[in-house]
Design a protein around this motif. Structure first.
Motif: not given
Length: 499
Positions: A172, A208, A309, A366, A487
């Motif tokens: 990630s 985020w 992601s 997404s 996510h």
């Protein structure tokens, strides 16, 4: 006419008008899409849960692919089938191309300047054309390919360290930093972070944070009368996130302006910032400095978050399905000569890799509910429903991708399903719409398409991968975390082995 007669006449007229109004209201209500019965005041808010795309999918199994919910004071229509999505996004996109604006997006008046959120207008068309011709054109992306190639090599050098030490890599974080630097080099000709620095985490927290605030349930969106109070402080937090990025972008513009008097120096970068500044500085400027700042905010945040992601989800699925990973690795070895460098043009010769990306976007879009739409006027839908004026319209791409009427074994990761058909994610096939479709399709699709494929291909071509600590593939946690984007709740870690 005496007063009594006049009073009776007026009463009769009011009775007739009331009857007609009630009849029309009843007829209109009868034409509204079905949905669960709302509770007083709050409506169906409690039915959304923490993963609204999943909750809405479950409700659609009861009420159908076009359903209505009341979320506080707002009427929301949810679309969960390719046929209805095609009507909203293509056949009648003129009626559904406005945007529902979350209150957080009003921070710094972003909703009035953003190419993603502003209503379709002449200003929006100018910004959209700039995206197509100056930011994401094939010529522009080809000219900046070598910069992205260098960022791939940086990634491989970083992964090599974990190979030598036999350590688990946080995929990630590694992928996020790679995509961050790849996009920043395309836009600004510069790296923004190193793999071992705090700068990458700082950008990750901001990006985020923006996606989370944009997608998190906010009482102001359900009851607009509370907007002035901002009771959850959501808009205040978004003001901070936006402000940090605007200050950063504005600093880049200011630095680049120092080269304005030196024409040769000003043109030497040949990046997106150069192109937008030239448009901004023309005698008849096509774009203003605030518009450039807000455009970078849209493209930078959405591009980095959704691209990184998607790569992480793809790697997670392949680790759970090692037989699929082997097919992809064999395909790569067949088209590349020994010591040949993997480049973006190779992607067209990798059908199974492309199928993996499509399958990942089907299972893990997404933006599972896309960017919300809105009707400006009452609109007919599917020949039998009426969508009220100012209704919010959500396209549940997650539900469409897992619809058993569209895909066999919809919850299984089966890339081969895309080997025998021409379904693609570029806005023409409504069975797969992770980027949306129609006039509001995501403008960053061309760059995301290149980046996802080349980063994923590089990780597969150069390394074998195994789960750490002896975890079995089937035990991998695939739970989701929802902002406006989707996510993996637990970041993916795996041990790379030199192939």
């Amino acid at each position: 006419m005496d007063h009594l007669t006049l009073l009776l006449f007026i009463s009769f007229i009011f009775f007739i008008l009331f009857f007609i109004f009630q009849t029309r209201s009843s007829q209109s209500a009868a034409k509204n899409p079905p949905g669960p019965r709302p509770l007083p005041i709050i409506g169906n808010i409690l039915e959304l849960g923490t993963l609204p795309h999943q909750s809405l999918t479950n409700l659609s199994r009861t009420y159908g692919p076009v359903m209505t919910l009341k979320l506080g004071r707002t009427t929301t229509v949810v679309i969960s089938s390719p046929q209805a999505a095609k009507e909203v996004l293509q056949k009648k996109d003129h009626a559904f191309s406005f945007r529902t604006i979350p209150d957080t997006i009003r921070a710094h008046d972003h909703d009035q300047i953003s190419v993603v959120w502003m209503p379709p207008s002449s200003q929006w068309r100018v910004l959209k054309r700039i995206c197509v011709t100056e930011v994401f054109s094939a010529h522009r992306l080809d000219s900046t390919q070598t910069r992205r190639q260098r960022k791939l090599q940086d990634l491989l050098n970083y992964v090599d360290e974990f190979c030598r030490n036999g350590e688990a890599l946080d995929i990630s974080d590694a992928v996020f930093t790679t995509v961050l630097n790849s996009i920043s080099n395309t836009f600004f000709s510069m790296d923004l972070a190193r793999y071992t620095s705090d700068k990458s985490q700082e950008f990750k927290d901001i990006i985020w944070g923006i996606m989370e605030e944009a997608g998190r349930p906010n009482v102001v969106d359900f009851f607009p009368v509370l907007r002035v109070l901002d009771p959850q402080r959501a808009r205040s937090r978004m003001m901070s996130h936006f402000g940090k990025l605007f200050a950063f972008f504005d600093g880049l513009i200011e630095e680049r302006l120092r080269f304005v008097g030196l024409e040769m120096e000003f043109k030497r970068f040949n990046d997106v910032l150069d192109s937008l500044m030239q448009l901004m500085m023309n005698e008849n400027p096509q774009v203003s400095r605030p518009q450039v700042l807000h455009l970078f905010l849209d493209l930078f945040v959405a591009g980095i978050d959704t691209t990184s992601s998607t790569i992480e989800w793809a790697m997670a699925e392949l680790l759970r399905n090692p037989e699929k990973m082997k097919i992809a690795k064999d395909e790569l070895r067949q088209i590349l000569r020994e010591d040949e460098q993997l480049e973006e043009f190779h992607i067209s010769r990798l059908p199974f890799l492309r199928a993996i990306v499509k399958e990942t976007m089907r299972l893990h879009p997404s933006l599972p509910l896309l960017v919300p739409h809105k009707t400006e006027d009452e609109a007919e839908l599917c020949g039998c429903f009426v969508v009220p004026k100012n209704a919010h319209v959500l396209i549940n791409a997650w539900a469409i991708g897992r619809d058993p009427n569209v895909y066999d074994d919809p919850n299984q990761f089966k890339p081969e399903r895309f080997m025998d058909n021409e379904i693609d994610f570029k806005g023409h096939d409504f069975e797969l719409i992770p980027f949306g479709a129609g006039r509001r399709i995501c403008p960053g699709l061309p760059l995301a398409n290149r980046t996802v494929h080349i980063v994923l291909a590089s990780l597969l071509y150069h390394y074998d991968w195994k789960n750490p600590n002896g975890f079995k593939a089937e035990d991998m946690d695939m739970s989701e975390m929802y902002g406006i984007s989707l996510h993996k709740a637990i970041p993916l870690k795996a041990i790379p082995i030199k192939a």
